[in-house]
Design an enzyme around this catalytic site. Structure first.
Site, PDB file in Angstrom:
ATOM      1  N   GLN A   1      -4.820  -0.568  -5.127  1.00  0.00           N
ATOM      2  CA  GLN A   1      -5.346  -1.768  -5.786  1.00  0.00           C
ATOM      3  C   GLN A   1      -6.095  -1.444  -7.069  1.00  0.00           C
ATOM      4  O   GLN A   1      -6.017  -2.194  -8.048  1.00  0.00           O
ATOM      5  CB  GLN A   1      -6.246  -2.548  -4.817  1.00  0.00           C
TER       6      GLN A   1
ATOM      7  N   HIS B   1      -5.676  -5.760   2.869  1.00  0.00           N
ATOM      8  CA  HIS B   1      -4.762  -4.639   3.056  1.00  0.00           C
ATOM      9  C   HIS B   1      -4.415  -4.563   4.536  1.00  0.00           C
ATOM     10  O   HIS B   1      -5.295  -4.338   5.379  1.00  0.00           O
ATOM     11  CB  HIS B   1      -5.423  -3.330   2.614  1.00  0.00           C
TER      12      HIS B   1
ATOM     13  N   CYS C   1      -2.995  -2.277   6.034  1.00  0.00           N
ATOM     14  CA  CYS C   1      -3.257  -0.950   6.583  1.00  0.00           C
ATOM     15  C   CYS C   1      -4.670  -0.874   7.159  1.00  0.00           C
ATOM     16  O   CYS C   1      -4.959  -0.018   7.998  1.00  0.00           O
ATOM     17  CB  CYS C   1      -3.042   0.131   5.532  1.00  0.00           C
TER      18      CYS C   1
ATOM     19  N   CYS D   1       0.840  -1.192   0.000  1.00  0.00           N
ATOM     20  CA  CYS D   1       0.000   0.000   0.000  1.00  0.00           C
ATOM     21  C   CYS D   1       0.878   1.245   0.000  1.00  0.00           C
ATOM     22  O   CYS D   1       1.763   1.397   0.849  1.00  0.00           O
ATOM     23  CB  CYS D   1      -0.906  -0.016   1.234  1.00  0.00           C
ATOM     24  N   GLU D   2       0.658   2.146  -0.932  1.00  0.00           N
ATOM     25  CA  GLU D   2       1.513   3.326  -1.031  1.00  0.00           C
ATOM     26  C   GLU D   2       1.210   4.375   0.042  1.00  0.00           C
ATOM     27  O   GLU D   2       1.969   5.330   0.206  1.00  0.00           O
ATOM     28  CB  GLU D   2       1.410   3.965  -2.416  1.00  0.00           C
ATOM     29  N   HIS D   3       0.134   4.185   0.788  1.00  0.00           N
ATOM     30  CA  HIS D   3      -0.225   5.160   1.820  1.00  0.00           C
ATOM     31  C   HIS D   3       0.463   4.895   3.158  1.00  0.00           C
ATOM     32  O   HIS D   3       0.790   5.828   3.882  1.00  0.00           O
ATOM     33  CB  HIS D   3      -1.741   5.176   2.021  1.00  0.00           C
ATOM     34  N   HIS D   4       0.657   3.608   3.485  1.00  0.00           N
ATOM     35  CA  HIS D   4       1.263   3.257   4.769  1.00  0.00           C
ATOM     36  C   HIS D   4       2.456   2.310   4.635  1.00  0.00           C
ATOM     37  O   HIS D   4       3.059   1.924   5.634  1.00  0.00           O
ATOM     38  CB  HIS D   4       0.216   2.604   5.693  1.00  0.00           C
TER      39      HIS D   4
END
Length: 223
Positions: free
Chosen positions: A152, A180, A182, A111-114
């Protein structure tokens, strides 16, 4: 009034992407993999030291180098276009005219956010318009686009677009069902939920063809 940091946190928690392509800088490959590893190694050392870890301990002193190599060579290796698999195709000499489905392709992404894992399965299908592709190449395409900081929805679209380009047809579909971490291990901590995304091109937009594909996915594989 929401501040900028709160706004950026909200984007990440809302699973939002601002770009259908991975947001790479123009100079992303101006330095070598080895140079990247050295830079990341120092950053990981700083993170661990800031957290209060003792980097002289035998158990952890090799961690910065291991993490840096993992980032560059493994889990984010799909960012490098030099590692893109060659999607060799062949004439459909046997005139197979039905859909071909490759299901349960393992997805390991991040996940590119976390920067936490995304783990799941991809189901990919196409209908030949004169060209066919090796089965393992479909797996390699999924793996290539998964090995990068991802969303995704974007991953699903990239798989379809790559196969459409390789096969010269719009008749490609992909469904991904993934967990995920996250969501599962932080924040709401819902360990049961998963995320399903889909992309349907060409004939797969037809409800009957789409239903046929989704029914194939449900079939249990017999060994």
């Amino acid at each position: 009034m929401i501040n900028n940091e709160d706004f950026l946190d909200e984007i990440g928690d809302s699973h939002f992407s601002s770009n259908a392509k991975n947001p790479l800088r123009a100079d992303a490959f101006d330095i070598t993999d080895e140079e990247k590893i050295e830079k990341i190694k120092k950053d990981v050392e700083n993170i661990l030291q800031t957290l209060g870890m003792d980097l002289t301990d035998d158990s952890i002193k090799g961690t910065p180098n291991r993490v840096a190599k993992m980032f560059v060579k493994e889990i984010f290796g799909g960012l490098n276009p030099a590692k893109q698999p060659k999607a060799s195709t062949f004439d459909n000499n046997y005139k197979y005219g039905e859909m071909l489905v490759e299901k349960n392709i393992t997805v390991y992404s991040t996940c590119e956010h976390h920067l936490l894992p995304i783990i799941g399965r991809a189901h990919v299908a196409y209908i030949s318009s004169g060209r066919v592709i090796g089965l393992s190449k479909m797996n390699r395409i999924v793996e290539y686009y998964a090995k990068r900081p991802q969303v995704q929805e974007r991953l699903t679209m990239q798989i379809v677009q790559e196969l459409q380009k390789a096969l010269g047809t719009e008749d490609v579909a992909c469904v991904i069902d993934a967990k995920h971490l996250c969501v599962n291990s932080r924040g709401i901590k819902d360990i049961e939920s998963s995320t399903v995304t889909s992309e349907f091109g060409g004939k797969f937009k037809d409800p009957q063809t789409k239903r046929e594909f989704l029914d194939y996915i449900k079939l249990e594989t017999q060994f």
